[in-house]
Design an enzyme around this catalytic site. Sequence first.
Site, PDB file in Angstrom:
ATOM      1  N   HIS A 106       0.814  -1.210   0.000  1.00  0.00           N
ATOM      2  CA  HIS A 106       0.000   0.000   0.000  1.00  0.00           C
ATOM      3  C   HIS A 106       0.853   1.268   0.000  1.00  0.00           C
ATOM      4  O   HIS A 106       0.371   2.329  -0.398  1.00  0.00           O
ATOM      5  CB  HIS A 106      -0.946  -0.012   1.193  1.00  0.00           C
ATOM      6  CG  HIS A 106      -2.112  -0.926   1.001  1.00  0.00           C
ATOM      7  ND1 HIS A 106      -3.365  -0.644   1.487  1.00  0.00           N
ATOM      8  CD2 HIS A 106      -2.215  -2.120   0.361  1.00  0.00           C
ATOM      9  CE1 HIS A 106      -4.195  -1.621   1.159  1.00  0.00           C
ATOM     10  NE2 HIS A 106      -3.513  -2.534   0.478  1.00  0.00           N
ATOM     11  N   HIS A 267      -2.125 -12.142  -2.106  1.00  0.00           N
ATOM     12  CA  HIS A 267      -3.191 -12.828  -1.385  1.00  0.00           C
ATOM     13  C   HIS A 267      -2.867 -14.291  -1.109  1.00  0.00           C
ATOM     14  O   HIS A 267      -3.753 -15.061  -0.747  1.00  0.00           O
ATOM     15  CB  HIS A 267      -4.501 -12.702  -2.166  1.00  0.00           C
ATOM     16  CG  HIS A 267      -4.993 -11.292  -2.240  1.00  0.00           C
ATOM     17  ND1 HIS A 267      -6.054 -10.895  -3.025  1.00  0.00           N
ATOM     18  CD2 HIS A 267      -4.564 -10.164  -1.606  1.00  0.00           C
ATOM     19  CE1 HIS A 267      -6.257  -9.599  -2.882  1.00  0.00           C
ATOM     20  NE2 HIS A 267      -5.359  -9.131  -2.031  1.00  0.00           N
TER      21      HIS A 267
END
Length: 726
Positions: A106, A267
């Site tokens: 991020h 993920h």
Amino acid sequence: MSTTDDTHNTLSTGKCPFHQGGHDRSAGAGTASRDWWPNQLRVDLLNQHSNRSNPLGEDFDYRKEFSKLDYSALKGDLKALLTDSQPWWPADWGSYVGLFIRMAWHGAGTYRSIDGRGGAGRGQQRFAPLNSWPDNVSLDKARRLLWPIKQKYGQKISWADLFILAGNVALENSGFRTFGFGAGREDVWEPDLDVNWGDEKAWLTHRHPEALAKAPLGATEMGLIYVNPEGPDHSGEPLSAAAAIRATFGNMGMNDEETVALIAGGHTLGKTHGAAAASHVGADPEAAPIEAQGLGWASSYGSGVGADAITSGLEVVWTQTPTQWSNYFFENLFKYEWVQTRSPAGAIQFEAVDAPDIIPDPFDPSKKRKPTMLVTDLTLRFDPEFEKISRRFLNDPQAFNEAFARAWFKLTHRDMGPKARYIGPEVPKEDLIWQDPLPQPLYQPTQEDIINLKAAIAASGLSISEMVSVAWASASTFRGGDKRGGANGARLALAPQRDWEVNAVAARVLPVLEALQKTTNKASLADIIVLAGVVGIEQAAAAAGVSISVPFAPGRVDARQDQTDIEMFSLLEPIADGFRNYRARLDVSTTESLLIDKAQQLTLTAPEMTVLVGGMRVLGTNFDGSQNGVFTDRPGVLSTDFFANLLDMRYEWKPTDESNELFEGRDRLTGEVKYTATRADLVFGSNSVLRALAEVYACSDAHEKFVKDFVAAWVKVMNLDRFDLL
């Protein structure tokens, strides 16, 4: 009682009226200028990140400090931290692997290739708005977990580098082999003001993917890094998310394969957190009370942490080994049937309805659950193109590992610029096309060579305008955000830059300089282009009666066409360059705002921008040879005429048409048109801040100062990409 009566009563009783009431009397409080004039020109963008905000001082050398770092010990401490679960924020499965990967992702994921802004290069995740974005919930905890390590190593490692290195170490600790790591990200000490996050006033406002191609925005919703994990505008539709995914990852310069690898790789580890409704979650860090000490999103649900944690509101665990690298993401994606469901917080997600309970609970070893995925994870199965790539990775885990390693490295280093900026023992040797690679130097011109080259350029028949213009065209592509562009490489001579409308001068001048380079064979074309600017400016200064030597640092090299990604370099083509009075489109902002934007990309201060525009106008460097802004009767002379005539009250300015882009300056007495100008010219007389600067150079005693200031700002631009001189 009226206000007048209240004031009179206060005065009659002898009380001081200024000590009454609850008005905020602190510095900066009250109605600001931008409240009255919301379209006020953002000249302040050119003054951010000054030495006044830097506690380390002008002499601090991060590369030198980093060389003192015990890099191995630092990585060892990071590895130990991963399993040192803290009671105030317990680690899932006893490991912070997923949390640190998300923090790094991020931080880097705000990068936008369209304007080069955003990214992890300056540690902006520490500041608003990013520290309080909805997509960054709980990353305040990740940064706080890192604080003891940052405190231990001090200025030998920047926050910006530490964030990314922590993500790398987390991947390595999971059993994954990364592509490498390049340090060199220097911290800043205040938020970036120049990044356009969008016009929306509410978090998670949806944007159509097509709109992202027209604006320098990185996400499809305000406050997200990429896309809404529940699908566009919470639609819950995996297939409809494909366009949004391509738009956002494409804005970072990622292709479909890199996109699939990044989503799946990110993920493969960790989980999302959605134990209960978002109504339990308190204020973000910027809005939290002072006693929270920079932490936000305090939860009133249960313990508020661990099994009770609420972050995105989604409650998803993708793989059977959430702290160890695997290919389970793809195996689960294609093996099971997925049914839409909702998290305990009410967020849309999918569950593998036909799967056994194979997913370990993060805090209770006796419990297991079914695999779950995000709406946007299933896009990798149901979008035809993404599905092809995903199946290939399913059947070839090594190909997936290699693709993710390279894509992760690109994600986390994309805004660092050329590899010359990388430092540290883990910098990969391989040159990558997105790094804008350069060859090794072929020339080492001596001082005598430079003198002879300058004489040859002066005798080439090129005008002052042409020499200065070609040098500016070469150097002014630099972007301070991602450190791309600039004169090194002479990419002005290559596609696509040679054919840009704004670089029309190249067609006339480059053949002359290329022939000179081949004849002399003493310096690179890149150096000769910049040297032409030196010759032109020295001639113009001499014509103005000022003898000055323009500093020149040789050593530039010439890039090859195969080292130049045409698609990515096309993003450097300006929609406006006010320094050359160029504007391609009228549907994007105002001309004067785009001038500020260009100056900010060139890391110029307001005085530097002012002196450069004034100097370039009198040297006749408009891209099309027009006389707009050329407020002088002696073009080619480095004079202060631009400022003196702009501020001369003998002239009255009026627009030539309803576009208000072109203006005529008429003599107030005769009505005769004396000059023409664009908004990029007149702004130096209309904006109060820029007028104050213009007045300095319009004064009778400013001539020598003007020349010296112009040369200093010019040399700065010419050397912006000289990372080989660091």
